[in-house]
Structure formats: structure tokens, C-alpha cells
Design an enzyme around this catalytic site. Structure first.
Site, mmCIF file in Angstrom:
data_model
loop_
_atom_site.group_PDB
_atom_site.id
_atom_site.type_symbol
_atom_site.label_atom_id
_atom_site.label_comp_id
_atom_site.label_asym_id
_atom_site.label_seq_id
_atom_site.Cartn_x
_atom_site.Cartn_y
_atom_site.Cartn_z
ATOM 1 N N PHE A 4 4.334 4.707 2.151
ATOM 2 C CA PHE A 4 3.216 4.198 2.944
ATOM 3 C C PHE A 4 2.433 3.203 2.097
ATOM 4 O O PHE A 4 1.917 3.545 1.038
ATOM 5 C CB PHE A 4 2.302 5.332 3.403
ATOM 6 N N GLY A 5 2.361 1.952 2.579
ATOM 7 C CA GLY A 5 1.614 0.900 1.902
ATOM 8 C C GLY A 5 0.350 0.566 2.665
ATOM 9 O O GLY A 5 0.386 0.390 3.888
ATOM 10 N N TYR A 6 -0.763 0.481 1.955
ATOM 11 C CA TYR A 6 -2.047 0.179 2.586
ATOM 12 C C TYR A 6 -2.764 -0.982 1.908
ATOM 13 O O TYR A 6 -3.797 -1.442 2.364
ATOM 14 C CB TYR A 6 -2.946 1.417 2.601
ATOM 15 N N GLY A 7 -2.216 -1.465 0.801
ATOM 16 C CA GLY A 7 -2.782 -2.598 0.072
ATOM 17 C C GLY A 7 -1.714 -3.659 -0.080
ATOM 18 O O GLY A 7 -1.034 -4.016 0.884
ATOM 19 N N SER A 8 -1.511 -4.135 -1.303
ATOM 20 C CA SER A 8 -0.573 -5.237 -1.524
ATOM 21 C C SER A 8 0.870 -4.888 -1.154
ATOM 22 O O SER A 8 1.669 -5.789 -0.905
ATOM 23 C CB SER A 8 -0.637 -5.721 -2.974
ATOM 24 N N GLU A 81 2.401 0.879 -9.648
ATOM 25 C CA GLU A 81 1.190 1.540 -9.164
ATOM 26 C C GLU A 81 0.554 2.501 -10.163
ATOM 27 O O GLU A 81 -0.652 2.719 -10.098
ATOM 28 C CB GLU A 81 1.482 2.292 -7.860
#
Length: 186
Positions: A4-8, A81
Site C-alpha cells: 500500500f502506497g500513500y506517498g511517493s 523506506e
């Protein structure tokens, strides 16, 4: 494996994937709340990047990685990350995909109580930090504009981030955005 990606990771995943879908994580909300001294800041002038703080929900992108790629992608993401951001921890979360399925995905959450997790900053405090910061991946203002552009392109409303973006005017915009691409005046 789902991620799950929520930024870059939404606009620059950096890995191969078998499937990409819009997804929602409930119980967490996106915010500029993680201090960075590497990618978008330095020790002398820290910047801010996205994190997930408690409450609300967060729309983002889910990636399904093929089993044969899982180990390499996991190693890449841990380096990206975790190595430069000790504030984050790898976590398994339940996300709802845009087709109605619920899956377990890996994401990176800030550690409560970590000195680089700043969930209570006002828009003005965020702007003051973002304006003066830059790191090995570029200016912090450019990161905010890229995030806002990506979210708009996905049809995701993110008022807190958009408020910071709207206040990023002046000299930094001319340096970071020489063609005024995406610049909001006002």
C-alpha cells in the site's frame, strides 16, 4: 504480496508489479508528519514527507507483486523506506481495493513517540519547514507539489496537503519550478 502506497510510492513505485489498484486504508490519514534529513531535507534543515497518523482514512495505491519478485521488491522497499527513515516500521494492514476486495498489504507506518513523527503540526508550521528544506532527492517543496499533482491525477482530495501546496509561493517556486508548471498563484 500486496503493498500500500500513500506517498511517493503512488507516483514513483520503482519496482515491477502484476496489478495496480486504488485502495483505502481505514483508521489512518495521510499527513506531512515525518521529518526527513536525507531525501528531502538535511540535518541542518530537515524537511517533511508523508506519514500516516491515526484517524480517518487514506486513499492510495495498492500494488500486487508477483511471488517471484516479492523478495527483491521487499528488499528494495526496506532500503528505500527504512534505511533513511528509522521513524517508519513495516506493518501489515487491511486495505479495501476499488473492486471491493479486502486484502492484507504491507505499508510503512511512523512509530508513535518517535522524535521524527510530528503528527500535530499546523499548516503554517508545515509550510515553514517545507519552504527551507531540500535533500538528495530534491527540494521539499517539489515533493509536496509532486504529491499534490499525483493525488489530483488520481481524483483523491487531500485538503491538508493542498493547503500546504497553495502556500508554497515565491522564490522557491521559481527555483523548483522554472516553467511554473503546476504553480498556484495567490
Amino acid at each position: 504480496m500486496w503493498l500500500f502506497g500513500y506517498g511517493s510510492l503512488m507516483w514513483r513505485p520503482g519496482f515491477d508489479f502484476a496489478e495496480r489498484r486504488r485502495a483505502t486504508l481505514h483508521g489512518r490519514q495521510r499527513a506531512l508528519c515525518v521529518r526527513t534529513v536525507h531525501h528531502r531535507g538535511t540535518a541542518a534543515r530537515p524537511g517533511l514527507v508523508m506519514g500516516l497518523k491515526s484517524g480517518g482514512s487514506c486513499a492510495g495505491i495498492a500494488y500486487r507483486v508477483a511471488p517471484e519478485d516479492s523478495e527483491a521488491v521487499a528488499a528494495y522497499l526496506r532500503e528505500r523506506e527504512l534505511d533513511h527513515y528509522p521513524v517508519y516500521r513495516e506493518a501489515a494492514v487491511a486495505i479495501e481495493l476499488d473492486d471491493g476486495r479486502t486484502v492484507t498489504a504491507t505499508t510503512f507506518l511512523p512509530r508513535d513517540g518517535h522524535p521524527d513523527f510530528l503528527p500535530g503540526l499546523s499548516v503554517e508550521e508545515q509550510c515553514a519547514i517545507v519552504r527551507q528544506a531540500g535533500g538528495v532527492s530534491g527540494s521539499n517543496a517539489d515533493y509536496v507539489r509532486s504529491a499534490a499533482r499525483a493525488l489530483r491525477g488520481l481524483g483523491i482530495d487531500e485538503p491538508g496537503l493542498f493547503a500546504v501546496e497553495a502556500r508554497l509561493t515565491g522564490t522557491a517556486d521559481r527555483i523548483d519550478n522554472p516553467n511554473d508548471e503546476g504553480r498556484r498563484r495567490g
